[in-house]
Design an enzyme around this catalytic site. Structure first.
Site, mmCIF file in Angstrom:
data_model
loop_
_atom_site.group_PDB
_atom_site.id
_atom_site.type_symbol
_atom_site.label_atom_id
_atom_site.label_comp_id
_atom_site.label_asym_id
_atom_site.label_seq_id
_atom_site.Cartn_x
_atom_site.Cartn_y
_atom_site.Cartn_z
ATOM 1 C CD GLN A 42 -3.113 -0.322 -0.053
ATOM 2 O OE1 GLN A 42 -3.132 0.857 -0.380
ATOM 3 N NE2 GLN A 42 -3.899 -1.215 -0.643
ATOM 4 C CB SER A 43 4.208 1.930 -1.453
ATOM 5 O OG SER A 43 4.994 3.056 -1.757
ATOM 6 C CG ASN A 44 0.623 6.726 0.841
ATOM 7 O OD1 ASN A 44 -0.467 6.331 0.463
ATOM 8 N ND2 ASN A 44 0.908 6.912 2.121
ATOM 9 C CB CYS B 58 4.555 2.347 -5.187
ATOM 10 S SG CYS B 58 6.103 1.588 -4.647
#
Length: 350
Positions: free
Chosen positions: A76-78, A80
């Site tokens: 859930q990387s912001n 990325c």
């Protein structure tokens, strides 16, 4: 003059002129892309502190003739998601390496939160296990993908975890100039003693702390870490400062505390209740992975160490990333208010 009038010339690539107090640093960027407004004001698809770093990193990628971007982060990387969107704006392919738990590795990652945006815009996603991420490392994994793409005739540009390298750090050196300009244009009554911010990979903290120190803003930077231990972050931040040839010890310009709680992207009920209470009281929605944990950690520290904070004015920087809240719907369901159906015509008559 270090003053810089705000402009929102979206997707414009411009020469970059650093503030005078930072002009002597190493790795001064040559260009900057205008990618968004600021932090949580940059629109749902680009929200977050990562945008400031990407303005410099993607300008460098374009200058190097890249035709695709590689980056890496959690499922859930912001960072990325923001990288994938910004790359698409610039007509660049984006390859994301996302780490997740071993049991979920061979399953469809789903469409919640940041993943929905990434998949909507057609980002290429490779899943790796958290164990592989820990053992091979982010540099090793991105280099493997880079070599594969080079063999296919592509021209990849690698952006590290969180966009946190010496070039990305300029995003928050520039943010300090913006803060100083806002203070200068005010009535002189708005000033602050401390800056508080969530800390993931370290680049935001490095830029804020060195900018505050060099510019004589004089605000103490407090970082609440949501992933790495403070010891590692002090060392990593020191590496970024050394890359810029700042000549200062990270321990002297930033205070890093652990706010990880149960783990990265894992929340206690108390943290989620806190996020709900802030939203209900102010209309400000904090994300559960970064700003929510940082604000929770700050308030906890204020309660436990009142003498440290008493009488001080604090600037809390909301680093965006609200999309990750949509991955917490099951946990949040029991915490939000009840609902009811529309009052029937019969009930209204009585």
């Amino acid at each position: 003059m270090d003053s810089k009038e705000p402009d929102f010339e979206f997707l414009t690539k411009k020469p970059y002129v650093p503030p005078s107090w930072a002009a002597h640093l190493n790795h001064v960027p040559t260009h900057i892309f205008s990618l968004g407004q600021r932090e949580d004001l940059s629109g749902m698809q680009l929200s977050g502190n990562k945008v400031r770093k990407l303005e410099f990193l993607l300008a460098d990628a374009v200058a190097e003739g890249a035709d695709c971007i590689i980056t890496i982060g959690a499922i859930q990387s912001n960072h990325c998601r923001a990288t994938a969107v910004a790359a698409k704006y610039l007509n660049l392919d984006c390859y994301l390496i996302l780490f997740t738990s071993e049991v979920l590795l061979d399953k469809d990652p789903g469409l919640s939160g940041n993943l929905l945006v990434e998949r909507l815009i057609g980002a290429h996603i490779d899943l790796v296990s958290e164990q592989e991420f820990a053992s091979i490392g982010s540099v090793g994994l991105t280099n493997l993908l880079k070599e594969r793409l080079l063999r296919k005739g592509k021209k990849p540009y690698v952006i590290p975890v969180g966009g946190s390298n010496s070039l990305g750090t300029w995003g928050y050196i520039e943010a300090i100039r913006e803060i100083k300009d806002q203070l200068r244009k005010g009535n002189g009554e708005v000033a602050f003693d401390d800056i508080v911010v969530a800390c993931g990979s370290g680049g935001t903290v490095a830029g804020l702390s060195v900018g505050s120190w060099l510019s004589e803003l004089g605000a103490k930077v407090h970082a609440f870490s949501v992933y790495y231990d403070p010891k590692y972050l002090y060392e990593y931040t020191q590496g970024l400062l050394d890359g810029l040839q700042v000549g200062v010890c990270s321990l002297d310009i930033v205070d890093i505390q652990n706010a990880k709680g149960l783990g990265y992207d894992v929340n206690t009920t108390e943290e989620l209740i806190f996020i709900k209470e802030i939203a209900e009281a102010t209309g400000v929605v904090l994300d559960p992975v970064y700003s929510g944990k940082a604000a929770y950690g700050m308030m906890k520290d204020m309660a436990e160490n009142p003498e440290k904070w008493e009488g001080r004015k604090v600037l809390f920087i909301h680093t965006g990333g609200v999309l990750s809240l949509f991955d917490k719907t099951e946990q949040m369901a029991s915490l939000v208010g009840t609902w009811r159906g529309w009052i029937s015509m019969n009930e209204r008559r009585h």
